[in-house]
Enzyme design. Structure first.
Site, PDB file in Angstrom:
ATOM      1  N   ASN A 147       0.857  -1.187   0.000  1.00 51.61           N
ATOM      2  CA  ASN A 147       0.000   0.000   0.000  1.00 51.61           C
ATOM      3  C   ASN A 147       0.900   1.246   0.000  1.00 51.61           C
ATOM      4  O   ASN A 147       1.734   1.429   0.892  1.00 51.61           O
ATOM      5  CB  ASN A 147      -0.869  -0.059   1.266  1.00 51.61           C
ATOM      6  CG  ASN A 147      -1.797   1.116   1.388  1.00 51.61           C
ATOM      7  OD1 ASN A 147      -1.392   2.244   1.146  1.00 51.61           O
ATOM      8  ND2 ASN A 147      -3.033   0.866   1.759  1.00 51.61           N
ATOM      9  N   HIS A 150       0.957   6.114   2.000  1.00 45.14           N
ATOM     10  CA  HIS A 150       1.714   7.039   2.843  1.00 45.14           C
ATOM     11  C   HIS A 150       2.801   7.790   2.089  1.00 45.14           C
ATOM     12  O   HIS A 150       3.336   8.770   2.593  1.00 45.14           O
ATOM     13  CB  HIS A 150       2.234   6.322   4.093  1.00 45.14           C
ATOM     14  CG  HIS A 150       1.068   5.917   4.953  1.00 45.14           C
ATOM     15  ND1 HIS A 150       0.184   6.840   5.446  1.00 45.14           N
ATOM     16  CD2 HIS A 150       0.605   4.705   5.316  1.00 45.14           C
ATOM     17  CE1 HIS A 150      -0.767   6.206   6.111  1.00 45.14           C
ATOM     18  NE2 HIS A 150      -0.545   4.915   6.043  1.00 45.14           N
ATOM     19  N   HIS A 183      -5.715   3.432  -1.297  1.00 44.57           N
ATOM     20  CA  HIS A 183      -7.018   3.684  -0.689  1.00 44.57           C
ATOM     21  C   HIS A 183      -7.442   5.088  -1.100  1.00 44.57           C
ATOM     22  O   HIS A 183      -6.819   6.071  -0.694  1.00 44.57           O
ATOM     23  CB  HIS A 183      -6.892   3.565   0.833  1.00 44.57           C
ATOM     24  CG  HIS A 183      -8.197   3.733   1.570  1.00 44.57           C
ATOM     25  ND1 HIS A 183      -8.308   3.504   2.921  1.00 44.57           N
ATOM     26  CD2 HIS A 183      -9.436   4.088   1.149  1.00 44.57           C
ATOM     27  CE1 HIS A 183      -9.561   3.728   3.294  1.00 44.57           C
ATOM     28  NE2 HIS A 183     -10.261   4.090   2.242  1.00 44.57           N
ATOM     29  N   ARG A 189      -7.509  12.468   1.555  1.00 43.79           N
ATOM     30  CA  ARG A 189      -6.427  12.985   2.404  1.00 43.79           C
ATOM     31  C   ARG A 189      -5.036  12.574   1.931  1.00 43.79           C
ATOM     32  O   ARG A 189      -4.056  13.216   2.237  1.00 43.79           O
ATOM     33  CB  ARG A 189      -6.632  12.565   3.857  1.00 43.79           C
ATOM     34  CG  ARG A 189      -6.415  11.103   4.108  1.00 43.79           C
ATOM     35  CD  ARG A 189      -6.489  10.769   5.565  1.00 43.79           C
ATOM     36  NE  ARG A 189      -7.835  10.918   6.095  1.00 43.79           N
ATOM     37  CZ  ARG A 189      -8.234  10.340   7.223  1.00 43.79           C
ATOM     38  NH1 ARG A 189      -7.381   9.627   7.928  1.00 43.79           N
ATOM     39  NH2 ARG A 189      -9.451  10.485   7.651  1.00 43.79           N
ATOM     40  N   THR A 241      -8.048   3.099   8.846  1.00 40.60           N
ATOM     41  CA  THR A 241      -9.261   2.282   8.905  1.00 40.60           C
ATOM     42  C   THR A 241      -9.345   1.550  10.243  1.00 40.60           C
ATOM     43  O   THR A 241      -8.499   0.719  10.545  1.00 40.60           O
ATOM     44  CB  THR A 241      -9.246   1.250   7.749  1.00 40.60           C
ATOM     45  OG1 THR A 241      -8.753   1.893   6.588  1.00 40.60           O
ATOM     46  CG2 THR A 241     -10.624   0.704   7.505  1.00 40.60           C
ATOM     47  N   GLU A 291     -10.717  -9.745   3.350  1.00 38.68           N
ATOM     48  CA  GLU A 291      -9.428  -9.376   3.929  1.00 38.68           C
ATOM     49  C   GLU A 291      -9.644  -9.306   5.430  1.00 38.68           C
ATOM     50  O   GLU A 291     -10.468  -8.512   5.905  1.00 38.68           O
ATOM     51  CB  GLU A 291      -8.932  -8.031   3.400  1.00 38.68           C
ATOM     52  CG  GLU A 291      -7.591  -7.659   4.030  1.00 38.68           C
ATOM     53  CD  GLU A 291      -7.004  -6.365   3.483  1.00 38.68           C
ATOM     54  OE1 GLU A 291      -7.281  -6.002   2.324  1.00 38.68           O
ATOM     55  OE2 GLU A 291      -6.261  -5.721   4.244  1.00 38.68           O
TER      56      GLU A 291
HETATM   57  N1  PXP Z   1      -5.703  -3.280   4.422  1.00 39.22           N
HETATM   58  C1  PXP Z   1      -6.659  -2.322   4.531  1.00 39.22           C
HETATM   59  C2  PXP Z   1      -8.063  -2.668   4.135  1.00 39.22           C
HETATM   60  C3  PXP Z   1      -6.341  -1.015   4.992  1.00 39.22           C
HETATM   61  O1  PXP Z   1      -7.299  -0.083   5.079  1.00 39.22           O
HETATM   62  C4  PXP Z   1      -4.999  -0.726   5.307  1.00 39.22           C
HETATM   63  C5  PXP Z   1      -4.631   0.664   5.721  1.00 39.22           C
HETATM   64  O2  PXP Z   1      -4.795   1.532   4.666  1.00 39.22           O
HETATM   65  C6  PXP Z   1      -4.038  -1.752   5.154  1.00 39.22           C
HETATM   66  C7  PXP Z   1      -4.426  -3.021   4.751  1.00 39.22           C
HETATM   67  C8  PXP Z   1      -2.593  -1.527   5.423  1.00 39.22           C
HETATM   68  O3  PXP Z   1      -2.395  -1.253   6.766  1.00 39.22           O
HETATM   69  P1  PXP Z   1      -0.971  -0.747   7.243  1.00 39.22           P
HETATM   70  O4  PXP Z   1      -0.741   0.572   6.563  1.00 39.22           O
HETATM   71  O5  PXP Z   1      -1.138  -0.655   8.708  1.00 39.22           O
HETATM   72  O6  PXP Z   1       0.027  -1.778   6.797  1.00 39.22           O
END
Ligand code: PXP
Length: 378
Positions: A147, A150, A183, A189, A241, A291
């Site tokens: 992901n 960030h 996301h 944001r 989330t 998930e």
């Molecule tokens: N899965 C989902 C559905 C999420 O909303 C997030 C956070 O955006 C993640 C995984 C990844 O979480 P993290 O950033 O804590 O690894």
């Protein structure tokens, strides 16, 4: 040689899972050097094949054409229309039915034929059962999808153009990640609409779009067509989330969102807590995937709580797999707590963001991804 999936159908159709399954079937039989062609089509087209080659004037579900060739195993033709009808009759998802038909066609290519007699039918059934077990239960390694939200968070801190999440998406793929996740939040944001569009253009693995089940998001997803959508709950005030989607409580609206996304040819995963009630509801919505929210496991302050949360995840992953759902996991996973979950063989994909992007500040993105890959696949 990777399998080729061709689509000749009236609507867009995602071939992501079938491709993965076809590649894994070849691997499971040690035939990865061979070519395998899979054509997904409709009832009129498969009827033409059935009439022309077998003199059977009706639309069947799957036809195999073995190839007497060193390099090519053969072709499998599958009717999506028939698979959909059979999925409804057999109370399974379209994806699962397509995988079953693929396995059936594949075993025919290996020379088996249930129509030769009862013994052959028994042997073929056994082979199909074993192959499906391999695919659904998986003795292959889980995928890691990164992901990159960030990276966009840092960009948005100054409202400028750097760092560029689109570049990050390309870099995580180059480092070996199996997919990219973003996301698109309602408040925008971090990830912006153009990020999703551009990342979809450049990814060569797959793009997962996390989003709330709103009309706006469903319309964006239908337009951009990510490889899969993960529906998540969203609250404006939350930092990230918090908690899974209450599918059991919102079953009707989630089912509606799933079916609208399916109409756009997009498979759906539901981000839920590791609870039986949620998993059973997720199955009823027609989603292909869940998930499991791993936040409570990741945030546990003592070993006893962590063990309890781990056991719950492992048990619920098993239940979901038995129901025919694919199981992903994510949230709060890092370099310390992911290894234990990677041993849960029912989890076929991890979605990890914050810890990898944080580590990349010190060691670089490539190394951060590779270190996580070695924990999951190691
Ligand atoms: N899965 C989902 C559905 C999420 O909303 C997030 C956070 O955006 C993640 C995984 C990844 O979480 P993290 O950033 O804590 O690894």
């Amino acid at each position: 040689m990777p399998a080729n999936i061709l689509v000749d159908y009236t609507r867009p159709f995602s071939t992501l899972w079938l491709k993965r399954c076809a590649d894994n079937l070849l691997r499971a039989r040690g035939l990865q050097q061979k070519e395998l062609n899979v054509l997904l089509t409709d009832n009129p087209t498969i009827e033409q094949f059935n009439r022309r080659w077998f003199n059977r004037p009706w639309p069947t579900n799957v036809i195999s054409f073995p190839m007497d060739d060193m390099d090519c195993l053969g072709d499998v033709v599958i009717s999506i229309d028939r698979a959909r009808e059979e999925a409804q009759q057999g109370l399974t998802t379209l994806s699962n039915r397509l995988v079953e038909l693929l396995v059936h066609g594949f075993v025919h290519l290996l020379g088996e034929d249930h129509e030769r007699g009862p013994e052959d039918a028994l042997r073929m059934g056994h082979m199909e059962f074993e192959l499906k077990k391999t695919l659904f239960r998986r003795n292959i390694m889980a995928d890691l999808c990164i992901n990159v939200d960030h990276v966009a968070t840092i960009r948005q801190a100054r409202g400028g153009v750097e760092p560029e999440p689109v570049v990050a998406a390309g870099m995580v793929e180059l480092a070996g990640a199996d997919g990219v996740v973003v996301h698109l939040r309602e408040d925008r944001r971090h990830i912006q609409d153009r990020d999703v569009r551009l990342i979809k253009e450049i990814v060569q693995t797959r793009l997962t779009l996390e989003m709330a089940a709103t009309d706006e998001m469903i319309s964006i997803a239908s337009d951009i067509r990510p490889d899969i959508v993960t529906l998540v709950p969203e609250k404006r005030q939350e930092l990230t989330t918090e908690g899974g989607l209450d599918v059991a409580g919102l079953e009707r609206s989630v089912t509606d969102a799933v079916s609208r996304l399916h109409d756009a040819g997009i498979p759906v995963s539901l981000f839920i807590d590791a609870e039986k009630e949620q998993i059973e509801a997720a199955k009823r919505t027609g989603a292909e995937c869940i998930e499991i929210h791993t936040g409570r496991y990741a945030d546990a302050r003592d070993e006893k709580t962590r063990d309890r949360e781990f056991d719950k995840i492992a048990e619920m992953a098993r239940l979901a797999t038995d129901l025919g759902l694919r199981v992903h996991a994510g949230h709060g996973l890092n370099y310390q707590n992911t290894g234990r979950l990677a041993a849960v063989s029912e989890i076929v994909e991890f979605s990890i963001g914050h810890s990898v992007i944080s580590r990349s500040v010190f060691v670089g993105l490539e190394r951060a991804v590779k270190e996580m890959l070695s924990i999951i696949k190691g």
